[in-house]
Design a protein around this motif. Structure first.
Motif, PDB file in Angstrom:
ATOM      1  N   GLY A  48       0.823  -1.200   0.000  1.00 46.28           N
ATOM      2  CA  GLY A  48       0.000   0.000   0.000  1.00 46.28           C
ATOM      3  C   GLY A  48       0.853   1.245   0.000  1.00 46.28           C
ATOM      4  N   ASP A  49       0.214   2.344  -0.295  1.00 49.58           N
ATOM      5  CA  ASP A  49       0.920   3.625  -0.286  1.00 49.58           C
ATOM      6  C   ASP A  49       0.960   4.154   1.131  1.00 49.58           C
ATOM      7  OD1 ASP A  49       1.356   3.832  -3.039  1.00 49.58           O
ATOM      8  OD2 ASP A  49      -0.698   4.542  -3.368  1.00 49.58           O
ATOM      9  N   ASN A  50       2.056   4.771   1.468  1.00 50.41           N
ATOM     10  CA  ASN A  50       2.083   5.533   2.707  1.00 50.41           C
ATOM     11  C   ASN A  50       2.457   6.964   2.350  1.00 50.41           C
ATOM     12  OD1 ASN A  50       4.885   5.760   2.532  1.00 50.41           O
ATOM     13  ND2 ASN A  50       5.283   4.190   4.056  1.00 50.41           N
ATOM     14  N   ALA A  51       2.620   7.802   3.322  1.00 50.85           N
ATOM     15  CA  ALA A  51       2.835   9.227   3.081  1.00 50.85           C
ATOM     16  C   ALA A  51       4.088   9.499   2.254  1.00 50.85           C
ATOM     17  CB  ALA A  51       2.901   9.969   4.413  1.00 50.85           C
ATOM     18  N   HIS A  52       5.045   8.599   2.244  1.00 50.41           N
ATOM     19  CA  HIS A  52       6.302   8.820   1.541  1.00 50.41           C
ATOM     20  C   HIS A  52       6.324   8.141   0.182  1.00 50.41           C
ATOM     21  CE1 HIS A  52       7.806  10.673   5.127  1.00 50.41           C
ATOM     22  NE2 HIS A  52       7.471   9.618   5.816  1.00 50.41           N
ATOM     23  N   ARG A  92       9.853  17.255  12.015  1.00 49.82           N
ATOM     24  CA  ARG A  92       8.601  16.504  11.909  1.00 49.82           C
ATOM     25  C   ARG A  92       7.406  17.434  11.755  1.00 49.82           C
ATOM     26  NH1 ARG A  92       7.391  11.511  16.053  1.00 49.82           N
ATOM     27  NH2 ARG A  92       5.994  10.498  14.625  1.00 49.82           N
ATOM     28  N   HIS A  93       7.403  18.495  12.543  1.00 50.93           N
ATOM     29  CA  HIS A  93       6.314  19.474  12.480  1.00 50.93           C
ATOM     30  C   HIS A  93       6.306  20.179  11.128  1.00 50.93           C
ATOM     31  CE1 HIS A  93       3.512  22.587  13.670  1.00 50.93           C
ATOM     32  NE2 HIS A  93       4.393  23.496  13.271  1.00 50.93           N
ATOM     33  N   ARG A  94       7.489  20.486  10.647  1.00 56.12           N
ATOM     34  CA  ARG A  94       7.618  21.194   9.371  1.00 56.12           C
ATOM     35  C   ARG A  94       7.116  20.352   8.216  1.00 56.12           C
ATOM     36  NH1 ARG A  94      12.177  25.008   7.063  1.00 56.12           N
ATOM     37  NH2 ARG A  94      11.756  24.226   5.003  1.00 56.12           N
ATOM     38  N   GLU A  95       7.291  19.066   8.306  1.00 64.03           N
ATOM     39  CA  GLU A  95       6.830  18.152   7.240  1.00 64.03           C
ATOM     40  C   GLU A  95       5.313  18.184   7.216  1.00 64.03           C
ATOM     41  OE1 GLU A  95       6.413  13.469   6.711  1.00 64.03           O
ATOM     42  OE2 GLU A  95       8.409  14.133   7.270  1.00 64.03           O
TER      43      GLU A  95
END
Length: 157
Positions: free
Chosen positions: A3-7, A154-157
């Motif tokens: 499956g696809d994930n965020a990356h 992490r927040h910036r992403e």
């Protein structure tokens, strides 16, 4: 089923767990080596002649430092034990999740161990309150490097 994930990776949960476990092992190798060296040195301090010259406060700081060093060692070696005892039981995603948590706990304990070791050394070397300020500055530095920078990224992403 992949499956696809965020990356955008195409991987199953098991493949992701294998990749994350490999990454975690590399990180643990670095942390474990440093902790084991630090802990080894801490264990030898009590056998030095000047140890008896330490004030009661400095001896108490030493004891607390050694206990934090032992706890750090346990937390950072814990993932190895966790993996070994659960290997082959199809629990890799769960193992990786908890090993990661133990590693983060170990980093927090390492921060405390480093701060206390610095405090003891600087109290003996300086004999003044500058030791507390220097340790405070280093704790801030460790927090920025180990926690703030990754949280910011992490927040910036």
């Amino acid at each position: 089923m992949p499956g696809d994930n965020a990356h955008g990776r195409q991987e199953t949960e098991e493949e992701r767990a294998d990749r994350n476990w490999t990454d975690l092992l590399q990180e643990l190798r670095v942390a474990q080596t440093g902790v084991q060296i630090l802990f080894g040195f801490l264990l030898t301090v009590v056998f030095q002649q000047r140890f008896t010259d330490l004030s009661a406060t400095d001896r108490n700081i030493y004891v607390v430092t050694v206990m934090f060093g032992a706890a750090t060692t346990g937390a950072l070696i814990g993932p190895v034990s966790l993996h070994r005892l659960l290997a082959g039981r199809r629990l890799k995603p769960w193992t990786v999740k908890w090993a990661s948590r133990l590693t983060l706990l170990g980093l927090g304990l390492l921060l405390c161990t480093m701060a206390l070791a610095l405090l003891l050394i600087l109290r003996v070397a300086l004999h003044n309150s500058l030791a507390l300020w220097l340790v405070g500055a280093m704790v801030i530095w460790f927090c920025v490097c180990w926690f703030v920078l990754p949280a910011w990224a992490r927040h910036r992403e």
